[in-house]
Design a protein around this motif. Structure first.
Motif, mmCIF file in Angstrom:
data_model
loop_
_atom_site.group_PDB
_atom_site.id
_atom_site.type_symbol
_atom_site.label_atom_id
_atom_site.label_comp_id
_atom_site.label_asym_id
_atom_site.label_seq_id
_atom_site.Cartn_x
_atom_site.Cartn_y
_atom_site.Cartn_z
ATOM 1 N N VAL A 20 3.631 -1.090 -9.587
ATOM 2 C CA VAL A 20 2.300 -1.227 -8.993
ATOM 3 C C VAL A 20 1.514 -2.163 -9.909
ATOM 4 N N VAL A 21 1.296 -3.395 -9.439
ATOM 5 C CA VAL A 21 0.572 -4.394 -10.213
ATOM 6 C C VAL A 21 -0.889 -4.360 -9.760
ATOM 7 N N GLY A 22 -1.768 -4.074 -10.695
ATOM 8 C CA GLY A 22 -3.175 -3.866 -10.364
ATOM 9 C C GLY A 22 -3.495 -2.379 -10.320
ATOM 10 N N ALA A 23 -2.605 -1.575 -10.916
ATOM 11 C CA ALA A 23 -2.840 -0.125 -10.998
ATOM 12 C C ALA A 23 -4.175 0.092 -11.710
ATOM 13 N N SER A 24 -4.852 1.170 -11.362
ATOM 14 C CA SER A 24 -6.181 1.395 -11.920
ATOM 15 C C SER A 24 -6.422 2.877 -12.176
ATOM 16 N N GLY A 25 -7.263 3.145 -13.131
ATOM 17 C CA GLY A 25 -7.707 4.510 -13.383
ATOM 18 C C GLY A 25 -8.991 4.841 -12.638
ATOM 19 N N GLU A 28 -12.124 4.624 -7.258
ATOM 20 C CA GLU A 28 -12.751 3.838 -6.198
ATOM 21 C C GLU A 28 -11.937 2.597 -5.848
ATOM 22 N N LYS A 29 -10.814 2.392 -6.519
ATOM 23 C CA LYS A 29 -10.012 1.189 -6.292
ATOM 24 C C LYS A 29 -8.656 1.535 -5.664
ATOM 25 N N TRP A 30 -8.160 0.589 -4.859
ATOM 26 C CA TRP A 30 -6.845 0.754 -4.240
ATOM 27 C C TRP A 30 -5.767 1.001 -5.291
ATOM 28 N N GLY A 31 -5.859 0.289 -6.409
ATOM 29 C CA GLY A 31 -4.851 0.416 -7.456
ATOM 30 C C GLY A 31 -4.698 1.830 -7.981
ATOM 31 N N HIS A 32 -5.768 2.598 -7.958
ATOM 32 C CA HIS A 32 -5.711 3.999 -8.393
ATOM 33 C C HIS A 32 -4.849 4.817 -7.430
ATOM 34 N N VAL A 77 4.292 -3.508 -5.510
ATOM 35 C CA VAL A 77 3.051 -3.267 -4.792
ATOM 36 C C VAL A 77 1.963 -4.008 -5.556
ATOM 37 N N VAL A 78 1.268 -4.913 -4.868
ATOM 38 C CA VAL A 78 0.287 -5.785 -5.508
ATOM 39 C C VAL A 78 -1.106 -5.443 -4.981
ATOM 40 N N ALA A 79 -2.016 -5.090 -5.877
ATOM 41 C CA ALA A 79 -3.405 -4.801 -5.518
ATOM 42 C C ALA A 79 -4.306 -5.564 -6.483
ATOM 43 N N VAL A 80 -4.429 -6.856 -6.233
ATOM 44 C CA VAL A 80 -5.187 -7.739 -7.114
ATOM 45 C C VAL A 80 -6.021 -8.695 -6.266
ATOM 46 N N PRO A 81 -6.965 -9.416 -6.884
ATOM 47 C CA PRO A 81 -7.736 -10.423 -6.146
ATOM 48 C C PRO A 81 -6.817 -11.517 -5.586
ATOM 49 N N VAL A 102 1.340 -6.226 -0.336
ATOM 50 C CA VAL A 102 0.170 -6.853 -0.933
ATOM 51 C C VAL A 102 -1.090 -6.330 -0.267
ATOM 52 N N ILE A 103 -2.009 -5.826 -1.087
ATOM 53 C CA ILE A 103 -3.316 -5.395 -0.619
ATOM 54 C C ILE A 103 -4.335 -6.164 -1.435
ATOM 55 N N THR A 104 -5.151 -6.949 -0.733
ATOM 56 C CA THR A 104 -6.169 -7.749 -1.407
ATOM 57 C C THR A 104 -7.347 -7.901 -0.466
ATOM 58 N N SER A 105 -8.411 -8.501 -0.942
ATOM 59 C CA SER A 105 -9.562 -8.718 -0.071
ATOM 60 C C SER A 105 -10.143 -10.097 -0.331
#
Length: 139
Positions: A20-25, A28-32, A77-81, A102-105
């Motif tokens: 998971v690239v763009g994983a987040s803690g 409020e973010k998809w990466g989480h 799994v990519v969740a980055v700009p 890929v999930i981006t906005s």
């Protein structure tokens, strides 16, 4: 079908490894949520969480970049700009990844991916095939 008897769709539905690239803690973010979901399956597959800022949410230390992975993941799994998507897909393909989600906005429309020639950037044949395959499966 490959020498291991696995098809290309196996990398999507039952991958042996996921990054998971763009994983987040940040919840409020998809990466989480993508990281949490991937970790729920770590008894069935290898899971790597990647975030260049580091950290250790979910009790797993983030790797600083995909080039730091011990083995190439089957599914990335990519969740980055949007501006970061193309380099990550190219890097993943070169490393041997077989499937991308890929999930981006923002950025360009779904009919013109950010790495397409229409977006003013060159596109390699493997990258174009990866986009066409995912787009067809998601339509």
């Amino acid at each position: 079908m490959t020498r291991t008897g696995r098809t290309g769709l196996d990398a999507s539905s039952t991958p042996r490894s996921v990054a998971v690239v763009g994983a987040s803690g940040n919840p409020e973010k998809w990466g989480h949520w993508l990281a949490a979901g991937a970790l729920e399956g770590r008894d069935r597959r290898t899971v790597h969480l990647v975030n260049r800022r580091g950290g250790e949410p979910h009790g797993v230390r983030f790797l600083p970049g995909p080039d730091g992975l011990p083995d190439p993941p089957e599914h990335v799994v990519v969740a980055v700009p949007p501006r970061q998507v193309r380099p990550l897909v190219v890097q993943g393909l070169a490393a041997g990844a077989r499937c991308f989600t890929v999930i981006t906005s923002g950025g360009t429309s779904a009919s013109s991916p950010p790495w397409s020639p229409r977006a003013g950037r060159g596109c390699s044949a493997p990258t174009a095939r990866a986009w066409s395959t995912r787009r067809a499966n998601c339509a």
